[in-house]
Design a protein around this motif. Structure first.
Motif, PDB file in Angstrom:
ATOM      1  N   GLN A 198       0.822  -1.214   0.000  1.00  0.00           N
ATOM      2  CA  GLN A 198       0.000   0.000   0.000  1.00  0.00           C
ATOM      3  C   GLN A 198       0.861   1.271   0.000  1.00  0.00           C
ATOM      4  OE1 GLN A 198      -3.263  -0.641  -0.069  1.00  0.00           O
ATOM      5  NE2 GLN A 198      -3.002  -2.826   0.313  1.00  0.00           N
ATOM      6  N   ALA A 199       2.055   1.208  -0.520  1.00  0.00           N
ATOM      7  CA  ALA A 199       3.043   2.275  -0.327  1.00  0.00           C
ATOM      8  C   ALA A 199       2.590   3.641  -0.822  1.00  0.00           C
ATOM      9  CB  ALA A 199       4.361   1.896  -1.001  1.00  0.00           C
ATOM     10  N   PHE A 200       1.697   3.670  -1.814  1.00  0.00           N
ATOM     11  CA  PHE A 200       1.292   4.960  -2.381  1.00  0.00           C
ATOM     12  C   PHE A 200      -0.126   5.367  -1.989  1.00  0.00           C
ATOM     13  CE2 PHE A 200       4.857   3.608  -4.958  1.00  0.00           C
ATOM     14  CZ  PHE A 200       5.617   4.776  -4.993  1.00  0.00           C
ATOM     15  N   ASP A 201      -0.684   4.678  -0.991  1.00  0.00           N
ATOM     16  CA  ASP A 201      -1.938   5.163  -0.429  1.00  0.00           C
ATOM     17  C   ASP A 201      -1.706   6.530   0.217  1.00  0.00           C
ATOM     18  OD1 ASP A 201      -3.118   2.847  -1.212  1.00  0.00           O
ATOM     19  OD2 ASP A 201      -3.504   2.064   0.799  1.00  0.00           O
ATOM     20  N   GLU A 202      -2.743   7.334   0.296  1.00  0.00           N
ATOM     21  CA  GLU A 202      -2.638   8.638   0.957  1.00  0.00           C
ATOM     22  C   GLU A 202      -2.118   8.434   2.378  1.00  0.00           C
ATOM     23  OE1 GLU A 202      -3.339  12.078   3.143  1.00  0.00           O
ATOM     24  OE2 GLU A 202      -4.415  10.195   3.546  1.00  0.00           O
ATOM     25  N   PRO A 203      -1.177   9.274   2.864  1.00  0.00           N
ATOM     26  CA  PRO A 203      -0.490   9.011   4.132  1.00  0.00           C
ATOM     27  C   PRO A 203      -1.391   8.766   5.335  1.00  0.00           C
ATOM     28  CG  PRO A 203       0.679  10.707   2.943  1.00  0.00           C
ATOM     29  CD  PRO A 203      -0.579  10.428   2.161  1.00  0.00           C
ATOM     30  N   VAL A 204      -2.519   9.471   5.451  1.00  0.00           N
ATOM     31  CA  VAL A 204      -3.406   9.238   6.588  1.00  0.00           C
ATOM     32  C   VAL A 204      -3.979   7.830   6.531  1.00  0.00           C
ATOM     33  CG1 VAL A 204      -5.560   9.926   7.689  1.00  0.00           C
ATOM     34  CG2 VAL A 204      -3.961  11.681   6.877  1.00  0.00           C
ATOM     35  N   GLN A 205      -4.413   7.426   5.336  1.00  0.00           N
ATOM     36  CA  GLN A 205      -4.939   6.076   5.171  1.00  0.00           C
ATOM     37  C   GLN A 205      -3.843   5.038   5.395  1.00  0.00           C
ATOM     38  OE1 GLN A 205      -6.866   5.370   1.391  1.00  0.00           O
ATOM     39  NE2 GLN A 205      -6.753   3.144   1.613  1.00  0.00           N
ATOM     40  N   LEU A 206      -2.655   5.314   4.862  1.00  0.00           N
ATOM     41  CA  LEU A 206      -1.544   4.383   5.016  1.00  0.00           C
ATOM     42  C   LEU A 206      -1.147   4.228   6.484  1.00  0.00           C
ATOM     43  CD1 LEU A 206       0.588   2.532   3.827  1.00  0.00           C
ATOM     44  CD2 LEU A 206       1.962   4.555   3.262  1.00  0.00           C
ATOM     45  N   MET A 207      -1.142   5.328   7.222  1.00  0.00           N
ATOM     46  CA  MET A 207      -0.813   5.252   8.645  1.00  0.00           C
ATOM     47  C   MET A 207      -1.850   4.410   9.386  1.00  0.00           C
ATOM     48  SD  MET A 207       1.618   6.313  10.739  1.00  0.00           S
ATOM     49  CE  MET A 207       2.301   7.904  10.213  1.00  0.00           C
ATOM     50  N   SER A 208      -3.109   4.551   8.999  1.00  0.00           N
ATOM     51  CA  SER A 208      -4.166   3.744   9.610  1.00  0.00           C
ATOM     52  C   SER A 208      -3.966   2.259   9.304  1.00  0.00           C
ATOM     53  CB  SER A 208      -5.538   4.208   9.104  1.00  0.00           C
ATOM     54  OG  SER A 208      -6.577   3.416   9.642  1.00  0.00           O
ATOM     55  N   THR A 209      -3.562   1.959   8.078  1.00  0.00           N
ATOM     56  CA  THR A 209      -3.284   0.575   7.699  1.00  0.00           C
ATOM     57  C   THR A 209      -2.152   0.000   8.548  1.00  0.00           C
ATOM     58  OG1 THR A 209      -4.014   0.961   5.416  1.00  0.00           O
ATOM     59  CG2 THR A 209      -2.577  -0.939   5.801  1.00  0.00           C
ATOM     60  N   LEU A 210      -1.079   0.789   8.721  1.00  0.00           N
ATOM     61  CA  LEU A 210       0.049   0.335   9.528  1.00  0.00           C
ATOM     62  C   LEU A 210      -0.354   0.173  10.996  1.00  0.00           C
ATOM     63  CD1 LEU A 210       1.628   1.044   6.928  1.00  0.00           C
ATOM     64  CD2 LEU A 210       3.435   1.947   8.385  1.00  0.00           C
ATOM     65  N   HIS A 211      -1.220   1.068  11.479  1.00  0.00           N
ATOM     66  CA  HIS A 211      -1.702   0.977  12.855  1.00  0.00           C
ATOM     67  C   HIS A 211      -2.413  -0.359  13.082  1.00  0.00           C
ATOM     68  CE1 HIS A 211      -3.214   2.304  16.736  1.00  0.00           C
ATOM     69  NE2 HIS A 211      -4.462   2.079  16.340  1.00  0.00           N
ATOM     70  N   GLY A 212      -3.249  -0.745  12.122  1.00  0.00           N
ATOM     71  CA  GLY A 212      -3.952  -2.021  12.234  1.00  0.00           C
ATOM     72  C   GLY A 212      -3.003  -3.201  12.145  1.00  0.00           C
ATOM     73  N   ALA A 213      -2.026  -3.095  11.244  1.00  0.00           N
ATOM     74  CA  ALA A 213      -1.087  -4.202  11.058  1.00  0.00           C
ATOM     75  C   ALA A 213      -0.192  -4.394  12.273  1.00  0.00           C
ATOM     76  CB  ALA A 213      -0.234  -3.951   9.819  1.00  0.00           C
ATOM     77  N   MET A 214       0.111  -3.303  12.980  1.00  0.00           N
ATOM     78  CA  MET A 214       1.020  -3.380  14.133  1.00  0.00           C
ATOM     79  C   MET A 214       0.284  -3.628  15.445  1.00  0.00           C
ATOM     80  SD  MET A 214       3.615  -0.309  12.935  1.00  0.00           S
ATOM     81  CE  MET A 214       4.681  -0.371  14.387  1.00  0.00           C
ATOM     82  N   ALA A 215      -1.055  -3.668  15.394  1.00  0.00           N
ATOM     83  CA  ALA A 215      -1.827  -3.986  16.593  1.00  0.00           C
ATOM     84  C   ALA A 215      -1.481  -5.409  17.045  1.00  0.00           C
ATOM     85  CB  ALA A 215      -3.324  -3.878  16.301  1.00  0.00           C
TER      86      ALA A 215
END
Length: 335
Positions: A198-215
């Motif tokens: 998801q490297a080129f998703d908009e940064p806010v969305q990408l940060m949310s994705t990483l937040h879920g993945a790192m939960a």
């Protein structure tokens, strides 16, 4: 293309047998990068020459080796770092010039074998960087550098970085897992895995994705930087203690991150836009690097290759008691 970085291989150069160790480590990196025997031999020669120069002219130092992405092929960085007396760059590239009573062929030979070469030297020491790509690789170098080191005594690194390329766009990620050791490593790798798709998703969305993945992990600090060469703009979003800046020869501007721990507890990321960044040097680093430094204390350094910059900062400002990652990229036209 998405490239996931790895820990820099650092070989101390303090006595003659370590020259051979630097050569072997560099040659192994070349094999991992897919080089054939001829190109692996070029890498080995460069590592030997640079390590020998450190030993002869500075008494001690280190050689850093890393596999790096190129535009269509992977390459190998071999960087020699020392705290010797420095040297005149133009003179030392000429065959026959030597400060140590030798034949003076070392850096000239390195220059002929390397696809990219750059240096920085002053009274505090020198950094000599050579980047090698496979024979026949005619596409342009990606002007970036990264230096990463695991905390001493730990088997794995709790930091991680990645870079993605899509046409005129670049997306960079630095993750610092909370603490160090295996739990921090697992947190960082969870973030990297989510980024790669998801490297080129908009940064806010990408940060949310990483937040879920790192939960479910310890969580950590995350910074995302997305550069668009056609627009000449950078968008940056950070949560936690990853620091960043945009530097020129005249000074630098900080890239702000917000408090929080991605994967554990954080507020919605807020991106910052920076127009007109073409030609600037972007830096991102974890808190394993001291915060009290300024590139203006090193005249001209901001114009050098980013791989020279990251190696020098590691030499002079590595805390030595945590994982450390320093990533730098020249924001310019995309080849």
């Amino acid at each position: 293309m998405t490239f996931v970085g790895s820990t820099t291989r650092i070989v101390a150069v303090e006595e003659p047998t370590q020259v051979g160790q630097a050569r072997r480590v560099a040659q192994q990196a070349a094999v991992e990068a897919g080089f054939d025997d001829t190109d692996s031999g070029r890498v080995a020669l460069i590592a030997t020459e640079l390590a020998t120069n450190v030993l002869k002219h500075a008494t001690s130092g280190a050689v850093h080796v890393a596999v790096v992405p190129g535009d269509g092929a992977r390459g190998v960085d071999v960087v020699a770092i020392d705290r010797g007396p420095g040297f005149n760059l133009a003179e030392c590239l000429a065959d026959g010039f030597s400060t140590g009573g030798t034949r003076g062929e070392g850096l000239g030979a390195v220059s002929r074998q390397a696809d990219v070469m750059d240096m920085y030297a002053d009274a505090r020491g020198s950094v000599v960087m050579a980047r090698i790509y496979p024979k026949g690789f005619g596409r342009a170098d990606l002007a970036f550098g990264a230096t990463q080191q695991t905390m001493e005594s730990e088997p794995v690194c709790g930091d991680a970085w990645a870079m993605a390329v899509r046409g005129a766009k670049r997306s960079f990620l630095v993750v610092d897992g909370l603490g160090h050791g295996l739990p921090a490593h697992e947190a960082a790798q969870a973030g990297i895995s989510a980024f790669t798709g998801q490297a080129f998703d908009e940064p806010v969305q990408l940060m949310s994705t990483l937040h879920g993945a790192m939960a479910g992990t310890r969580g950590g600090a995350v910074a995302i930087a997305q550069y668009d060469a056609e627009a000449g703009s950078l968008r940056y979003a950070g949560i936690g203690n990853i620091a960043g800046s945009l530097a020129t020869l005249d000074g630098s501007r900080g890239l702000a991150s917000h408090p929080g721990i991605v994967g554990v507890q954080t507020r919605r990321a807020q991106p910052f836009d920076f127009p007109g960044v073409g030609g600037k040097l972007m830096l991102m680093w974890s808190d394993g690097l001291m915060s009290r430094w300024n590139l203006r204390d090193y005249p001209g350094l901001a114009s050098r290759h980013p791989a020279v910059v990251t190696a020098l900062l590691h030499r002079d400002f590595n805390r030595g008691r945590d994982d450390v990652t320093i990533l730098a990229a020249r924001l310019g036209t995309i080849p």
